[in-house]
Design a protein around this motif. Sequence first.
Motif, PDB file in Angstrom:
ATOM      1  N   LYS A 136       0.886  -1.168   0.000  1.00  0.00           N
ATOM      2  CA  LYS A 136       0.000   0.000   0.000  1.00  0.00           C
ATOM      3  C   LYS A 136       0.918   1.210   0.000  1.00  0.00           C
ATOM      4  O   LYS A 136       1.788   1.338   0.857  1.00  0.00           O
ATOM      5  N   GLU A 137       0.713   2.091  -0.993  1.00  0.00           N
ATOM      6  CA  GLU A 137       1.638   3.198  -1.183  1.00  0.00           C
ATOM      7  C   GLU A 137       1.784   4.055   0.080  1.00  0.00           C
ATOM      8  O   GLU A 137       2.892   4.399   0.484  1.00  0.00           O
ATOM      9  N   ASN A 138       0.633   4.363   0.743  1.00  0.00           N
ATOM     10  CA  ASN A 138       0.723   5.233   1.922  1.00  0.00           C
ATOM     11  C   ASN A 138       1.496   4.553   3.043  1.00  0.00           C
ATOM     12  O   ASN A 138       2.259   5.180   3.759  1.00  0.00           O
ATOM     13  N   SER A 148      14.034   7.827   6.508  1.00  0.00           N
ATOM     14  CA  SER A 148      15.323   7.695   5.839  1.00  0.00           C
ATOM     15  C   SER A 148      15.534   8.871   4.885  1.00  0.00           C
ATOM     16  O   SER A 148      16.604   9.483   4.860  1.00  0.00           O
ATOM     17  N   LEU A 149      14.486   9.213   4.122  1.00  0.00           N
ATOM     18  CA  LEU A 149      14.609  10.338   3.181  1.00  0.00           C
ATOM     19  C   LEU A 149      14.908  11.639   3.929  1.00  0.00           C
ATOM     20  O   LEU A 149      15.668  12.480   3.443  1.00  0.00           O
ATOM     21  N   ALA A 150      14.317  11.782   5.115  1.00  0.00           N
ATOM     22  CA  ALA A 150      14.573  12.989   5.920  1.00  0.00           C
ATOM     23  C   ALA A 150      16.060  13.046   6.294  1.00  0.00           C
ATOM     24  O   ALA A 150      16.708  14.086   6.143  1.00  0.00           O
ATOM     25  N   VAL A 202       2.247  21.441   4.335  1.00  0.00           N
ATOM     26  CA  VAL A 202       2.710  20.145   3.803  1.00  0.00           C
ATOM     27  C   VAL A 202       1.471  19.307   3.515  1.00  0.00           C
ATOM     28  O   VAL A 202       0.648  19.073   4.406  1.00  0.00           O
ATOM     29  N   TYR A 203       1.353  18.867   2.266  1.00  0.00           N
ATOM     30  CA  TYR A 203       0.188  18.067   1.838  1.00  0.00           C
ATOM     31  C   TYR A 203       0.657  16.625   1.640  1.00  0.00           C
ATOM     32  O   TYR A 203       1.616  16.368   0.910  1.00  0.00           O
ATOM     33  N   ASP A 204      -0.004  15.679   2.318  1.00  0.00           N
ATOM     34  CA  ASP A 204       0.396  14.268   2.143  1.00  0.00           C
ATOM     35  C   ASP A 204      -0.746  13.374   2.636  1.00  0.00           C
ATOM     36  O   ASP A 204      -1.737  13.864   3.182  1.00  0.00           O
ATOM     37  N   PHE A 205      -0.590  12.068   2.447  1.00  0.00           N
ATOM     38  CA  PHE A 205      -1.585  11.110   2.947  1.00  0.00           C
ATOM     39  C   PHE A 205      -1.807  11.316   4.451  1.00  0.00           C
ATOM     40  O   PHE A 205      -0.833  11.628   5.172  1.00  0.00           O
ATOM     41  N   PRO A 206      -3.040  11.083   4.949  1.00  0.00           N
ATOM     42  CA  PRO A 206      -3.304  11.325   6.375  1.00  0.00           C
ATOM     43  C   PRO A 206      -2.337  10.604   7.319  1.00  0.00           C
ATOM     44  O   PRO A 206      -1.889  11.195   8.303  1.00  0.00           O
ATOM     45  N   ASN A 207      -1.981   9.354   7.030  1.00  0.00           N
ATOM     46  CA  ASN A 207      -1.098   8.643   7.978  1.00  0.00           C
ATOM     47  C   ASN A 207       0.344   9.149   7.905  1.00  0.00           C
ATOM     48  O   ASN A 207       1.089   9.056   8.875  1.00  0.00           O
ATOM     49  N   VAL A 208       0.742   9.702   6.746  1.00  0.00           N
ATOM     50  CA  VAL A 208       2.101  10.269   6.642  1.00  0.00           C
ATOM     51  C   VAL A 208       2.152  11.604   7.393  1.00  0.00           C
ATOM     52  O   VAL A 208       3.142  11.923   8.079  1.00  0.00           O
ATOM     53  N   ILE A 209       1.060  12.375   7.264  1.00  0.00           N
ATOM     54  CA  ILE A 209       0.993  13.691   7.908  1.00  0.00           C
ATOM     55  C   ILE A 209       1.211  13.594   9.432  1.00  0.00           C
ATOM     56  O   ILE A 209       1.755  14.508  10.044  1.00  0.00           O
ATOM     57  N   GLY A 229      -4.436  14.481   2.533  1.00  0.00           N
ATOM     58  CA  GLY A 229      -5.194  14.261   1.296  1.00  0.00           C
ATOM     59  C   GLY A 229      -4.402  13.434   0.293  1.00  0.00           C
ATOM     60  O   GLY A 229      -3.229  13.103   0.519  1.00  0.00           O
ATOM     61  N   ASN A 230      -5.086  13.130  -0.806  1.00  0.00           N
ATOM     62  CA  ASN A 230      -4.474  12.403  -1.916  1.00  0.00           C
ATOM     63  C   ASN A 230      -4.559  13.337  -3.129  1.00  0.00           C
ATOM     64  O   ASN A 230      -5.651  13.678  -3.572  1.00  0.00           O
ATOM     65  N   TYR A 231      -3.387  13.804  -3.619  1.00  0.00           N
ATOM     66  CA  TYR A 231      -3.419  14.856  -4.641  1.00  0.00           C
ATOM     67  C   TYR A 231      -3.987  14.385  -5.980  1.00  0.00           C
ATOM     68  O   TYR A 231      -4.288  15.213  -6.835  1.00  0.00           O
ATOM     69  N   PHE A 232      -4.137  13.083  -6.164  1.00  0.00           N
ATOM     70  CA  PHE A 232      -4.793  12.614  -7.393  1.00  0.00           C
ATOM     71  C   PHE A 232      -6.316  12.712  -7.271  1.00  0.00           C
ATOM     72  O   PHE A 232      -7.003  13.017  -8.222  1.00  0.00           O
ATOM     73  N   LYS A 233      -6.827  12.462  -6.035  1.00  0.00           N
ATOM     74  CA  LYS A 233      -8.282  12.333  -5.872  1.00  0.00           C
ATOM     75  C   LYS A 233      -8.924  13.563  -5.226  1.00  0.00           C
ATOM     76  O   LYS A 233     -10.071  13.886  -5.515  1.00  0.00           O
ATOM     77  N   PHE A 245       7.236  20.647  -5.341  1.00  0.00           N
ATOM     78  CA  PHE A 245       6.786  19.286  -5.657  1.00  0.00           C
ATOM     79  C   PHE A 245       8.045  18.442  -5.870  1.00  0.00           C
ATOM     80  O   PHE A 245       8.699  18.548  -6.902  1.00  0.00           O
ATOM     81  N   SER A 246       8.398  17.642  -4.845  1.00  0.00           N
ATOM     82  CA  SER A 246       9.699  16.973  -4.898  1.00  0.00           C
ATOM     83  C   SER A 246       9.573  15.458  -4.749  1.00  0.00           C
ATOM     84  O   SER A 246       8.995  14.976  -3.771  1.00  0.00           O
ATOM     85  N   TYR A 247      10.123  14.750  -5.716  1.00  0.00           N
ATOM     86  CA  TYR A 247      10.255  13.283  -5.680  1.00  0.00           C
ATOM     87  C   TYR A 247       8.935  12.581  -5.366  1.00  0.00           C
ATOM     88  O   TYR A 247       8.849  11.774  -4.424  1.00  0.00           O
ATOM     89  N   ASN A 248       7.908  12.880  -6.135  1.00  0.00           N
ATOM     90  CA  ASN A 248       6.599  12.294  -5.865  1.00  0.00           C
ATOM     91  C   ASN A 248       6.143  11.344  -6.971  1.00  0.00           C
ATOM     92  O   ASN A 248       6.333  11.633  -8.152  1.00  0.00           O
ATOM     93  N   PRO A 249       5.475  10.251  -6.567  1.00  0.00           N
ATOM     94  CA  PRO A 249       4.812   9.429  -7.577  1.00  0.00           C
ATOM     95  C   PRO A 249       3.791  10.326  -8.278  1.00  0.00           C
ATOM     96  O   PRO A 249       3.036  11.018  -7.611  1.00  0.00           O
ATOM     97  N   GLY A 250       3.795  10.358  -9.574  1.00  0.00           N
ATOM     98  CA  GLY A 250       2.892  11.265 -10.291  1.00  0.00           C
ATOM     99  C   GLY A 250       3.556  12.593 -10.599  1.00  0.00           C
ATOM    100  O   GLY A 250       2.968  13.437 -11.273  1.00  0.00           O
TER     101      GLY A 250
HETATM  102  C1  LIG Z   1       9.551  10.067  -2.081  1.00  0.00           C
HETATM  103  S1  LIG Z   1       8.579  10.908  -0.910  1.00  0.00           S
HETATM  104  C2  LIG Z   1       9.146  12.568  -1.116  1.00  0.00           C
HETATM  105  C3  LIG Z   1       9.088  13.370   0.140  1.00  0.00           C
HETATM  106  C4  LIG Z   1       9.644  14.781   0.020  1.00  0.00           C
HETATM  107  N1  LIG Z   1       8.847  15.553  -0.915  1.00  0.00           N
HETATM  108  C5  LIG Z   1      11.090  14.761  -0.426  1.00  0.00           C
HETATM  109  O1  LIG Z   1      11.398  15.255  -1.510  1.00  0.00           O
HETATM  110  O2  LIG Z   1      11.947  14.253   0.319  1.00  0.00           O
HETATM  111  C6  LIG Z   1       7.014  10.943  -1.726  1.00  0.00           C
HETATM  112  C7  LIG Z   1       5.937  11.539  -0.818  1.00  0.00           C
HETATM  113  O3  LIG Z   1       4.765  11.724  -1.619  1.00  0.00           O
HETATM  114  C8  LIG Z   1       3.656  11.291  -0.863  1.00  0.00           C
HETATM  115  N2  LIG Z   1       2.594  10.921  -1.810  1.00  0.00           N
HETATM  116  C9  LIG Z   1       2.654   9.962  -2.757  1.00  0.00           C
HETATM  117  N3  LIG Z   1       1.502   9.899  -3.457  1.00  0.00           N
HETATM  118  C10 LIG Z   1       0.695  10.846  -2.912  1.00  0.00           C
HETATM  119  C11 LIG Z   1      -0.641  11.252  -3.188  1.00  0.00           C
HETATM  120  N4  LIG Z   1      -1.333  10.676  -4.156  1.00  0.00           N
HETATM  121  N5  LIG Z   1      -1.161  12.253  -2.442  1.00  0.00           N
HETATM  122  C12 LIG Z   1      -0.438  12.825  -1.437  1.00  0.00           C
HETATM  123  N6  LIG Z   1       0.834  12.496  -1.141  1.00  0.00           N
HETATM  124  C13 LIG Z   1       1.390  11.505  -1.861  1.00  0.00           C
HETATM  125  C14 LIG Z   1       4.188  10.105  -0.079  1.00  0.00           C
HETATM  126  O4  LIG Z   1       3.374   9.771   1.024  1.00  0.00           O
HETATM  127  C15 LIG Z   1       5.554  10.629   0.319  1.00  0.00           C
HETATM  128  O5  LIG Z   1       5.530  11.345   1.528  1.00  0.00           O
END
Ligand SMILES: C[S@@+](CC[C@H](N)C(=O)[O-])C[C@H]1O[C@@H](n2cnc3c(N)ncnc32)[C@H](O)[C@@H]1O
Length: 359
Positions: A136-138, A148-150, A202-209, A229-233, A245-250
């Motif tokens: 599960k992505e979240n 780790s990314l931090a 900071v916008y991210d999935f609820p459990n990541v937030i 939130g989920n930025y796709f939906k 917008f850094s290193y995000n799926p999508g």
């Molecule tokens: C690789 S991390 C990047 C984190 C940070 N931006 C950075 O550059 O270090 C990707 C982040 O995007 C979030 N993310 C992925 N898909 C998302 C979505 N559909 N809506 C909101 N957040 C999403 C993930 O939960 C994760 O925190």
Amino acid sequence: MDQSLKELLLEQPSVSTEPLYNILRNCSYEFKTFCILNTAIELGIFDYLASPQTLESLCETLQLNTDIIRDMLAYLKELELVEESNRLYKNSAISRYYLQSNSPFSQHNVVKNLENGFKIWEKLTEIVKAGPIPAKENKFFANNLIHSLAEEALGGELPKVVGIIKELPEFVNAKSLLDLGGGHGLYSIAFTAANSGLWADVYDFPNVIEDTQKYINKYRADRVGTIPGNYFKDGIHKCYDIVFFSYNPGGKRPELIAKIHDRLNPEGIFISKHCFYRQGEDSKNLLLDIEWNLLSFEGAPKESRIYSFYGDCRLEEYLELVKNLFIIKDVIEAPAFAGQGLGKIGDALDSVLIIAQKK
Ligand SMILES: C[S@@+](CC[C@H](N)C(=O)[O-])C[C@H]1O[C@@H](n2cnc3c(N)ncnc32)[C@H](O)[C@@H]1O
């Protein structure tokens, strides 16, 4: 004994073992080195060696086997992670900085993330037969990757990126910033530290937030908020001077360009940091391609190459689409902003930092 069996026992094989043994020897030593480092962290050895200690006091306090620890310390000394003088061991500068758990630059989550990755690699035979492990992505991000990314960001990329952005006149005058998929939120925390008039969400999935909030509290960042939130939906309800917008799926998907444009104030700045494929480019790194295929995401369907998702644009196509709605101010290549790679998911590889202004 027949002649061929005699030859097998008495003559050198006609093909040398050397090339194979070179590979295996490297694997053998590097794996053992990782185990020693990981074990030393898990046992709290680097925390204990914050002050000089004898082997005996270390082993007695932490209840460890003296024979093995003696050799482990000698090996850590060879790696220049531990220093010894007059039978007293203590951390070297690099260990004080990066391997003590109380250091602000501690890399413990990075080592744990590598270990988690190795555990998945151990299932390679199973995965090759049965297919990728569904994740599960979240949960994948909330698990350990985000921490780790931090730590990786603090190790170099964060100050470099913020150093570039804070020179933009639009940043100096900005009052609001959206950190889309911001994860740990360290970019927002650092941006508000660099601009005392800035508020960042900071916008991210609820459990990541939930984890983002812990970083905000840790750094006492009083001008950073969170939006689950989920930025796709889901919709984004505010407008901002900057969208980061850094290193995000999508992050390479065309549909998010218009969505981001819509959420920017007039002449607002869009900053995208992603690892794109160029026209005609196939693989960036075969081992990372394989790692990419060990897990499948439920949310964003992956393609086979590292960091590629279904529907991603190539860099040239993406820049053309951005140009429809923005003026591109700069496209900065990885060496100017990226941190050191670790041979795992999370490496910047040949990412680019795109800075564009809303038309
Ligand atoms: C690789 S991390 C990047 C984190 C940070 N931006 C950075 O550059 O270090 C990707 C982040 O995007 C979030 N993310 C992925 N898909 C998302 C979505 N559909 N809506 C909101 N957040 C999403 C993930 O939960 C994760 O925190």
